[in-house]
Design a protein around this motif. Structure first.
Motif, PDB file in Angstrom:
ATOM      1  N   GLY A   1       0.900  -1.106   0.028  1.00  0.00           N
ATOM      2  CA  GLY A   1       0.169   0.121   0.072  1.00  0.00           C
ATOM      3  C   GLY A   1       0.752   1.209  -0.029  1.00  0.00           C
ATOM      4  O   GLY A   1       1.953   1.162   0.003  1.00  0.00           O
ATOM      5  N   THR A   2       0.207   2.545  -0.076  1.00  0.00           N
ATOM      6  CA  THR A   2       0.847   3.680  -0.127  1.00  0.00           C
ATOM      7  C   THR A   2       0.810   4.252   1.219  1.00  0.00           C
ATOM      8  O   THR A   2      -0.152   4.377   1.918  1.00  0.00           O
ATOM      9  CB  THR A   2      -0.130   4.630  -1.163  1.00  0.00           C
ATOM     10  OG1 THR A   2      -0.027   3.994  -2.291  1.00  0.00           O
ATOM     11  CG2 THR A   2       0.475   5.880  -1.117  1.00  0.00           C
ATOM     12  N   LEU A   3       2.194   4.678   1.496  1.00  0.00           N
ATOM     13  CA  LEU A   3       2.334   5.279   2.934  1.00  0.00           C
ATOM     14  C   LEU A   3       3.512   6.420   2.412  1.00  0.00           C
ATOM     15  O   LEU A   3       4.538   6.194   2.114  1.00  0.00           O
ATOM     16  CB  LEU A   3       3.148   4.301   3.676  1.00  0.00           C
ATOM     17  CG  LEU A   3       3.504   4.674   5.169  1.00  0.00           C
ATOM     18  CD1 LEU A   3       2.341   5.444   6.046  1.00  0.00           C
ATOM     19  CD2 LEU A   3       4.255   3.580   5.801  1.00  0.00           C
ATOM     20  N   ALA A   4       2.895   7.595   2.544  1.00  0.00           N
ATOM     21  CA  ALA A   4       3.651   8.761   2.304  1.00  0.00           C
ATOM     22  C   ALA A   4       3.862   9.730   3.487  1.00  0.00           C
ATOM     23  O   ALA A   4       3.210   9.736   4.274  1.00  0.00           O
ATOM     24  CB  ALA A   4       2.876   9.861   1.073  1.00  0.00           C
ATOM     25  N   PHE A   5       5.077  10.241   3.470  1.00  0.00           N
ATOM     26  CA  PHE A   5       5.490  10.829   4.952  1.00  0.00           C
ATOM     27  C   PHE A   5       6.596  12.123   4.709  1.00  0.00           C
ATOM     28  O   PHE A   5       7.334  12.181   5.573  1.00  0.00           O
ATOM     29  CB  PHE A   5       6.336   9.698   5.597  1.00  0.00           C
ATOM     30  CG  PHE A   5       7.129   8.952   4.995  1.00  0.00           C
ATOM     31  CD1 PHE A   5       8.438   9.241   4.914  1.00  0.00           C
ATOM     32  CD2 PHE A   5       6.787   7.828   4.290  1.00  0.00           C
ATOM     33  CE1 PHE A   5       9.421   8.459   4.374  1.00  0.00           C
ATOM     34  CE2 PHE A   5       7.836   7.121   3.772  1.00  0.00           C
ATOM     35  CZ  PHE A   5       9.172   7.402   3.655  1.00  0.00           C
ATOM     36  N   GLU A   6       6.266  12.830   3.439  1.00  0.00           N
ATOM     37  CA  GLU A   6       7.166  13.882   3.266  1.00  0.00           C
ATOM     38  C   GLU A   6       7.225  15.182   4.590  1.00  0.00           C
ATOM     39  O   GLU A   6       8.321  15.502   4.790  1.00  0.00           O
ATOM     40  CB  GLU A   6       6.491  14.749   2.118  1.00  0.00           C
ATOM     41  CG  GLU A   6       7.310  16.099   1.745  1.00  0.00           C
ATOM     42  CD  GLU A   6       8.765  15.826   1.340  1.00  0.00           C
ATOM     43  OE1 GLU A   6       8.734  14.980   0.488  1.00  0.00           O
ATOM     44  OE2 GLU A   6       9.741  15.972   1.905  1.00  0.00           O
ATOM     45  N   ALA A   7       6.103  15.028   5.340  1.00  0.00           N
ATOM     46  CA  ALA A   7       6.062  15.928   6.511  1.00  0.00           C
ATOM     47  C   ALA A   7       7.078  15.249   7.683  1.00  0.00           C
ATOM     48  O   ALA A   7       7.023  16.102   8.550  1.00  0.00           O
ATOM     49  CB  ALA A   7       4.829  16.181   6.835  1.00  0.00           C
ATOM     50  N   ALA A   8       7.350  14.200   7.711  1.00  0.00           N
ATOM     51  CA  ALA A   8       8.110  13.467   8.834  1.00  0.00           C
ATOM     52  C   ALA A   8       9.464  14.027   8.691  1.00  0.00           C
ATOM     53  O   ALA A   8      10.124  13.737   9.786  1.00  0.00           O
ATOM     54  CB  ALA A   8       8.085  11.919   8.664  1.00  0.00           C
ATOM     55  N   VAL A   9      10.104  14.339   7.834  1.00  0.00           N
ATOM     56  CA  VAL A   9      11.322  14.904   7.824  1.00  0.00           C
ATOM     57  C   VAL A   9      11.363  16.499   7.385  1.00  0.00           C
ATOM     58  O   VAL A   9      11.159  16.651   6.099  1.00  0.00           O
ATOM     59  CB  VAL A   9      12.433  13.998   6.943  1.00  0.00           C
ATOM     60  CG1 VAL A   9      13.804  14.672   6.984  1.00  0.00           C
ATOM     61  CG2 VAL A   9      12.392  12.874   7.507  1.00  0.00           C
ATOM     62  N   ALA A  10      12.132  17.415   8.123  1.00  0.00           N
ATOM     63  CA  ALA A  10      12.437  18.568   7.649  1.00  0.00           C
ATOM     64  C   ALA A  10      11.285  19.547   7.077  1.00  0.00           C
ATOM     65  O   ALA A  10      11.565  20.321   6.311  1.00  0.00           O
ATOM     66  CB  ALA A  10      13.485  18.667   6.729  1.00  0.00           C
ATOM     67  N   GLY A  11      10.097  19.098   7.662  1.00  0.00           N
ATOM     68  CA  GLY A  11       9.086  19.966   7.470  1.00  0.00           C
ATOM     69  C   GLY A  11       8.501  20.498   6.075  1.00  0.00           C
ATOM     70  O   GLY A  11       8.349  19.772   5.027  1.00  0.00           O
ATOM     71  N   GLY A  12       8.819  21.782   5.862  1.00  0.00           N
ATOM     72  CA  GLY A  12       8.402  22.418   4.565  1.00  0.00           C
ATOM     73  C   GLY A  12       9.484  22.214   3.568  1.00  0.00           C
ATOM     74  O   GLY A  12       8.973  22.422   2.275  1.00  0.00           O
ATOM     75  N   ILE A  13      10.489  21.408   3.776  1.00  0.00           N
ATOM     76  CA  ILE A  13      11.535  21.164   2.785  1.00  0.00           C
ATOM     77  C   ILE A  13      11.310  19.860   2.068  1.00  0.00           C
ATOM     78  O   ILE A  13      10.930  18.887   2.626  1.00  0.00           O
ATOM     79  CB  ILE A  13      12.804  21.168   3.392  1.00  0.00           C
ATOM     80  CG1 ILE A  13      13.002  22.201   4.140  1.00  0.00           C
ATOM     81  CG2 ILE A  13      13.975  20.859   2.399  1.00  0.00           C
ATOM     82  CD1 ILE A  13      14.655  22.110   4.990  1.00  0.00           C
ATOM     83  N   PRO A  14      11.115  19.894   0.826  1.00  0.00           N
ATOM     84  CA  PRO A  14      10.724  18.743   0.163  1.00  0.00           C
ATOM     85  C   PRO A  14      11.875  17.904  -0.003  1.00  0.00           C
ATOM     86  O   PRO A  14      12.362  17.329  -1.200  1.00  0.00           O
ATOM     87  CB  PRO A  14      10.175  19.057  -1.323  1.00  0.00           C
ATOM     88  CG  PRO A  14      10.712  20.278  -1.469  1.00  0.00           C
ATOM     89  CD  PRO A  14      11.032  21.014  -0.200  1.00  0.00           C
TER      90      PRO A  14
END
Lengths: 425, 425
Positions: free
Chosen positions: B123-136
């Motif tokens: 399945g899909t598990l996305a976690f951009e926000a887990a590291v370095a907040g607003g930095i993609p």
């Protein structure tokens, strides 16, 4: 791994094309794992079939005419690394999109000039490599910051200019000396106009502005000044005033529309972008939720550019698709003329050291309702030319142009005034 | 726009959850254009139904039990902003993945502790926000630099620590004073251990290392030291030596495996990362083709974190999917112990100002085959304690530990030695 390989064709085997072939070979295992399937070069087109480019082309189909790649039924994706906004590059990209094949390109000129029309053709057109080389700036703006209303996107978009300005400052040299040296070192082209006059940076800025503000790319609206007029004296004076001179591309969204401009800027020494030196590039984006984000890295060269091209190929292999300019429907936001720009200015005059000169200059600024932030007069040489530096508070570009014309016409002002815009970044 | 809206549920309406709801409301038009369809909050779960969070929850289905969101047939995607590696956050994420619903989370603890097992659920598990907040940063490493063999990924991953270290340096204050002030200003939690002791940075580094090197996340292997031991004296001495002290997370790939460590570092003042100050975060990645890329921006707060969460939602709305750790099959690269670390060291001793002390210390270093780069002794106070600073060339951590133990045991060394690793970045 059972998925069918993604078969690609590369048109153009110069620095970038050969770099892509090398990267696909060197990191094949890792790329296949991340793409979910192997990415294989099956066809090639370049000018000279027999030139040694350091990459094996055996087993690949060879075409003398790049446009023929679009019709090869065994090719899934076309990689265009020929360059130039017209000619075979444009013909190939149009043919591939017409044939329904995704295109990956590093061609900023093509995107900046024909990007709006190409997007209307439909299909996938990926161009991470067109802006800021190895820095994933397109992806960051188009996807990573996609939730934000951006107010500004800006950057050091041309490594040659940044190298020249950095070297001028570090070694106290004049523009012409450093350019000559950069050409010998291979950091500047034999014909450097495209870089030095800001055209390359303007192409990239036009692309960034279209993505950032979701509007059709509008190269014609970009105000362009290069770095030929930046003198060693201005660089030294900037240092004294706490600034560093950078060639920036800046796109700003305001209530009235979008302004896009490429010109030398004075940025505060303490700003993050002021410390991006030499051939490095940087892109800054400011959004309503993310705040300010800056990305920096290598903006050119075989490796960084190939890294960006192959990232696009991996996206395509995975089926991660995005509309060319980030959305299907674009906003019809007007472009603002440079005359409407509001900002602070650095003004450096060479004046005859005579009584009344400063009164004349400051009188003109007062007449045009431009208020002074600081004034610096260095050295005394009665009757001879000495530099006078003025910095202003925010005013309109159109006011400043009137003032500059009047100041330049003063009998005591012996050289055309140097004007550099001050930018808070 | 005819596509069906993407219906999401938000679990947890703290700073992050409420920020996501606000962003989806404020930028709804722009988000719909970039996502290809509207993204609509249809269900909510939070502790107190009647608390005012500044976002309207009318018309949304309310659940007291967050896990129930996974079973709501009208919910396409679950956004988990509860936090914590266990309890309801974990239960909800597992339930949603079991139900085949994509999950977006800002939960670094959950990812760092259970990320490998969660990925195996499919399945899909996305976690951009887990590291370095607003930095993609996640997107940059997992997609933007996907063609590269990365050799190192590092960063300033905790804004609280960076704020404390920056303020200590700027104002010459001790750790405890600045922490107390940061707590009053809301930059540090009432219980600051999680940030200050490096645990939060370790969670993020474990995630980055897994992505960068395509291996299962391994939090247990991260060597963790926080910033409690950094003194105002060491910050001042670092400045004199041309360094700045930063809490870095560093993951390095070498022939033998991957080393991951979080600890205070001396970085050269001229390094780009040295200038990332205050609450800002930065992530550096070094790849074989892209070279060094650095991203900086705001690492925490409602806005930046919401920006990252909604970027993930837009990716899901567009069908832009990526395996959790970047590839289906992960490498079984071993983790290296801290004892095997090779690097340069800063060593600051408080010694009694007596003849022979320096000879004793340097004798121990010679015995352990550690070679000195520089030595600095400041002030004379016969019979009293004075600081002595030594910097070394590269040596192994295990050698250094033996040497430190022997030096600490010297009768003339009156405080536990301060040891800070020197990092070229």
């Amino acid at each position: 791994m059972t998925a069918r390989p993604l078969a690609i064709a590369i048109a153009g085997l110069g620095t970038v094309g050969a770099g892509v072939a090398k990267l696909l070979r060197d990191n094949a295992d890792l790329i296949a794992a991340r793409a979910g399937r192997p990415i294989v070069v099956t066809a090639i087109s370049a000018r000279d079939r027999h030139k040694d480019r350091g990459v094996a082309t055996g087993g690949m189909r060879w075409y003398d005419d790049p446009v023929a790649l679009a019709d090869d039924a065994g090719v899934d994706v076309v990689v265009e690394t020929i360059g130039g906004s017209e000619g075979p590059a444009r013909a190939l990209v149009e043919a591939a999109l017409t044939a329904g094949k995704p295109v990956v390109t590093a061609n900023k000129a093509l995107l900046a000039v024909h990007g709006a029309a190409l997007a209307r053709m439909g299909g996938t057109l990926a161009f991470e490599a067109a802006v800021a080389g190895g820095i994933p700036a397109i992806k960051a703006i188009r996807e990573g910051l996609a939730a934000n209303r951006l107010s500004r996107v800006a950057g050091i978009l041309n490594g040659t200019c940044n190298y020249v300005l950095t070297t001028m400052r570090e070694r106290g040299l004049q523009f012409a000396e450093v350019l000559h040296e950069a050409q010998k070192l291979g950091y500047a082209e034999a014909d450097p106009a495209f870089d030095i006059d800001g055209v390359d940076a303007a192409h990239k800025l036009a692309i960034l502005a279209a993505l950032a503000f979701g509007r059709p790319v509008d190269l014609a609206a970009v105000h362009i000044e290069g770095i030929r007029g930046v003198s060693a004296l201005d660089i030294a004076l900037a240092e004294e005033l706490g600034f560093r001179i950078k060639l920036l591309g800046i796109a700003t969204r305001s209530a009235g529309g979008v302004s896009t401009r490429v010109h030398p800027c004075m940025v505060p020494k303490g700003a993050a972008i002021a410390r991006v030196e030499g051939v490095f590039n940087a892109v800054v984006a400011e959004g309503d939720f993310c705040g300010r984000v800056m990305l920096e890295g290598r903006g050119a060269g075989a490796g960084p550019t190939a890294s960006a091209v192959v990232a696009d190929l991996i996206d395509i292999a995975r089926g991660r698709l995005t509309p060319v300019w980030g959305a299907e429907a674009l906003d019809d936001v007007p472009s603002l003329p440079m005359e409407a720009h509001v900002g602070a200015y650095y003004l450096r005059l060479m004046v005859l050291d005579r009584p009344g000169v400063i009164a004349d200059v400051t009188g003109i600024l007062r007449d045009e309702r431009i208020s002074l932030e600081s004034m610096l007069q260095r050295g005394r040489a009665p009757g001879e030319a000495v530099p006078v530096v003025l910095t202003t508070h925010d005013c309109e570009e159109r006011q400043m142009r009137v003032a500059i014309a009047r100041i330049a016409a003063l009998e005591t002002v012996v050289e055309p005034p140097a004007l550099i815009r001050i930018e808070a970044l």
